[in-house]
Design a protein around this motif. Sequence first.
Motif, PDB file in Angstrom:
ATOM      1  N   PRO A 578     -21.732 -82.505 -70.583  1.00  0.00           N
ATOM      2  CA  PRO A 578     -20.302 -82.835 -70.524  1.00  0.00           C
ATOM      3  C   PRO A 578     -19.396 -81.775 -71.140  1.00  0.00           C
ATOM      4  CG  PRO A 578     -21.570 -84.774 -71.122  1.00  0.00           C
ATOM      5  CD  PRO A 578     -22.537 -83.615 -71.140  1.00  0.00           C
ATOM      6  N   ALA A 579     -19.876 -81.067 -72.158  1.00  0.00           N
ATOM      7  CA  ALA A 579     -19.042 -80.059 -72.823  1.00  0.00           C
ATOM      8  C   ALA A 579     -18.603 -78.955 -71.858  1.00  0.00           C
ATOM      9  CB  ALA A 579     -19.808 -79.443 -73.991  1.00  0.00           C
ATOM     10  N   ALA A 580     -19.395 -78.704 -70.823  1.00  0.00           N
ATOM     11  CA  ALA A 580     -19.053 -77.651 -69.874  1.00  0.00           C
ATOM     12  C   ALA A 580     -17.820 -78.003 -69.057  1.00  0.00           C
ATOM     13  CB  ALA A 580     -20.229 -77.382 -68.934  1.00  0.00           C
ATOM     14  N   CYS A 581     -17.538 -79.296 -68.926  1.00  0.00           N
ATOM     15  CA  CYS A 581     -16.409 -79.735 -68.110  1.00  0.00           C
ATOM     16  C   CYS A 581     -15.210 -80.130 -68.954  1.00  0.00           C
ATOM     17  CB  CYS A 581     -16.841 -80.901 -67.213  1.00  0.00           C
ATOM     18  SG  CYS A 581     -18.182 -80.443 -66.083  1.00  0.00           S
ATOM     19  N   ASP A 582     -15.247 -79.754 -70.219  1.00  0.00           N
ATOM     20  CA  ASP A 582     -14.115 -79.994 -71.107  1.00  0.00           C
ATOM     21  C   ASP A 582     -12.965 -79.080 -70.688  1.00  0.00           C
ATOM     22  OD1 ASP A 582     -12.289 -80.065 -73.242  1.00  0.00           O
ATOM     23  OD2 ASP A 582     -13.875 -80.494 -74.681  1.00  0.00           O
ATOM     24  N   SER A 583     -11.777 -79.611 -70.592  1.00  0.00           N
ATOM     25  CA  SER A 583     -10.627 -78.814 -70.153  1.00  0.00           C
ATOM     26  C   SER A 583     -10.310 -77.672 -71.111  1.00  0.00           C
ATOM     27  CB  SER A 583      -9.393 -79.709 -70.007  1.00  0.00           C
ATOM     28  OG  SER A 583      -9.077 -80.326 -71.241  1.00  0.00           O
ATOM     29  N   ALA A 584     -10.839 -77.736 -72.339  1.00  0.00           N
ATOM     30  CA  ALA A 584     -10.621 -76.642 -73.288  1.00  0.00           C
ATOM     31  C   ALA A 584     -11.428 -75.403 -72.922  1.00  0.00           C
ATOM     32  CB  ALA A 584     -10.991 -77.093 -74.700  1.00  0.00           C
ATOM     33  N   GLU A 585     -12.406 -75.534 -72.023  1.00  0.00           N
ATOM     34  CA  GLU A 585     -13.227 -74.408 -71.580  1.00  0.00           C
ATOM     35  C   GLU A 585     -13.076 -74.279 -70.066  1.00  0.00           C
ATOM     36  OE1 GLU A 585     -14.640 -72.363 -73.434  1.00  0.00           O
ATOM     37  OE2 GLU A 585     -15.352 -73.293 -75.269  1.00  0.00           O
ATOM     38  N   PRO A 586     -11.968 -73.770 -69.572  1.00  0.00           N
ATOM     39  CA  PRO A 586     -11.713 -73.783 -68.130  1.00  0.00           C
ATOM     40  C   PRO A 586     -12.758 -73.016 -67.337  1.00  0.00           C
ATOM     41  CG  PRO A 586     -10.236 -72.267 -69.269  1.00  0.00           C
ATOM     42  CD  PRO A 586     -10.959 -73.031 -70.322  1.00  0.00           C
ATOM     43  N   GLY A 587     -13.228 -73.660 -66.283  1.00  0.00           N
ATOM     44  CA  GLY A 587     -14.110 -72.963 -65.363  1.00  0.00           C
ATOM     45  C   GLY A 587     -15.581 -73.134 -65.602  1.00  0.00           C
ATOM     46  N   LEU A 588     -15.996 -73.652 -66.750  1.00  0.00           N
ATOM     47  CA  LEU A 588     -17.415 -73.695 -67.066  1.00  0.00           C
ATOM     48  C   LEU A 588     -18.161 -74.783 -66.298  1.00  0.00           C
ATOM     49  CD1 LEU A 588     -17.542 -72.955 -70.863  1.00  0.00           C
ATOM     50  CD2 LEU A 588     -18.008 -71.454 -68.952  1.00  0.00           C
ATOM     51  N   CYS A 589     -17.461 -75.733 -65.749  1.00  0.00           N
ATOM     52  CA  CYS A 589     -18.122 -76.827 -65.028  1.00  0.00           C
ATOM     53  C   CYS A 589     -18.834 -76.269 -63.784  1.00  0.00           C
ATOM     54  CB  CYS A 589     -17.082 -77.875 -64.637  1.00  0.00           C
ATOM     55  SG  CYS A 589     -17.756 -79.523 -64.374  1.00  0.00           S
ATOM     56  N   GLU A 590     -18.103 -75.578 -62.935  1.00  0.00           N
ATOM     57  CA  GLU A 590     -18.714 -75.005 -61.726  1.00  0.00           C
ATOM     58  C   GLU A 590     -19.654 -73.865 -62.077  1.00  0.00           C
ATOM     59  OE1 GLU A 590     -17.535 -72.810 -57.507  1.00  0.00           O
ATOM     60  OE2 GLU A 590     -15.977 -73.836 -58.660  1.00  0.00           O
TER      61      GLU A 590
END
Length: 677
Positions: A578-590
């Motif tokens: 879930p931390a990858a999709c935190d808005s504080a880290e833009p772009g890490l989800c994809e």
Amino acid sequence: MKSTKGMKNVIRMAAYIILLSLTGCAVKNTIRVEPMTLLGVRAEDAKKSGLALAGGGTKAASYSMGILSTLASDEKNALAEMTAISSVSGGGYAALFLYSKLMLGTNDPSLKPADYFKDCIPSAYQGLLPDEAAHLPDQPLCDTQTRQRDEFRFQQFVRCRQDVLESDCRPSFSNRDSDYVFHTGALFALTLGASVPNFVARTVFDWPVNLSPSRALYRAGIGTTYGLFPLTSAAADERANIAEICDGTNFKNCDASAPSARMQIKDMTFPALRRFLEQTGNRYPVWIVNATASKKRSFLGWAMAGQRDFSKYTLQMSPYAARSGLYGALDLEREGIDLLDGVTAAASFFDANQTATGQPARMALAGTQHLLATDWGTDVPNRDVGSGWRVLHALTPFPLYYLDGTMRYLSGKRDDDTRSAYIRLLDGGNNDGFGAYSLIETRMNKIFIADNLGDDKGRLADLCYLRNEVELRYPYGSVKPSRLLIPGLEGFDAYCQTFMEESEGQPPSNSKEIKHAYPITAWRHKVLLGCIRSDGFDDCAEHEGTHIDARIYFMKPTLDMEEMTKKYIDIPHRMVRPAACDSAEPGLCELSAYVLEWHLQHGTAKAIHPFPQDSTALMTLDSDPRRYGAYRELGRWHMSKALKDSRLSDADFAAKVADQKKCPVQRVGSIKAQDCQ
């Protein structure tokens, strides 16, 4: 007998008159243009900031799109704060995307710069993402309906057009492009067909024409992918053939009259860009396109080692001026160079005149390219040489067309700028691969560098070239050499000395070739901070009575892959954390989903992932939506951090640079402590 002798005298007299006439035409007409002229009224900005988008084909464009996305969506209007964007090669693809959309969308009040970068996360990653990913406000998870939203059409279109040498869209994430082999074979056949007329035009004679089919396709592909303005999501439909939907319903600027659909050139010129900037109150940065215009343009030059002088051989093209230190001013409108031509010239990485390749491979590659119609560069008249010389040059076959240069030399015109009747424009990476020197010459106070160049070994050669050129060319007018300081790179100054011979005027080095340096998958800092100063200090602090010339924010497609995998990816459970999709880290989800999927396909977490340094050439020829998204989001992540760092006070900036010096990116084989935090 007398008549024969009289005829010889007439011929001698005619030849003498012609020679005198031609010699007179060789008078130098160089108009010197100061670098600041490139900026127009933005030269008066009290504090100037510039962004350099380096070369590297489609990979560079993908990373640069993320950089520009951050600027366009910044709440503090960072795009307007930028004085200039300076691009080379693939960085220019992304800049063309931005400026073509701004210019064509200027009368639509519903569109803002951020709208051109809106996108959704591919639904192919759905099974790998946490539930939080479905609720991201800025980048929702794609489904059939979401992907078809018109609001995502700009980025969805670029995703599906990643293969710039083809004419269709390929947004599918599940299938490889089966047409790739067929299209490559067809292009090869066209190239062979053009080789004979090309040999006559470019070898038997030296005419300033380009008959390369691959170059024509390359230019059209750049314009189609990054220059077209889609009006509906249908433009990015599965297998959509651009030539078949090239109309006013799907695109604002598609040229249906062309043999293959391409971007309309009307209103996409440098004068048109100048008018746009003025009409919008100069609230957008000036675009500077950087190509190489070296003094060598023949097989005699191919045989020599290519050397760099950023102040002489960079041709800088902007809406306000075009110049090089060697050739002076160039009239882009008179030479018929529009925005797409400028980008294509600056991206002509496949050309016989390239100097970035070392000998003897350079000579062999140059001969092959020249004979097989695979040169991509652009020729323009050298205005330091009279038109009479060009007529003589065009009428004489090989090897006689080299005599015009010899005659000028013998008549006393021995400067480098009168060496050739034409100027060859090619990939800016043969000189300044970053485009950063243009920002240095125009006195930017803050310089952001997106190093997109291929560098899987982490050699940082182009950063060293920039560092060395800054020291050698005195760009700030100081009596002391200027220094580019990057304290966050271990032993950077000493390391760059091994590249000094690449700069013109420097003696050969006895140093061995360095194959590995700063490993790109063990990168400690998202952004490396540094500065340029010419006062002798070796830090980036403002000492009493002194100042730094420019702050530097250096970004590169790099990662601490071990840390990223540990923090954002749960490989055993086949899930992005879930931390990858935190808005504080833009772009890490994809980005995290892309890396996880690759690891799952290869069956081990220890496999060496090619990302974030895929092959520049192969990705340009055969990219895909997955890699585009991953590089774009990595660029977005890095630029977000750079913007935060750019807003630090002088004291806080100097302190952060000092912290990076204590815990630098280490070179391969370093014995320094590894326990930095």
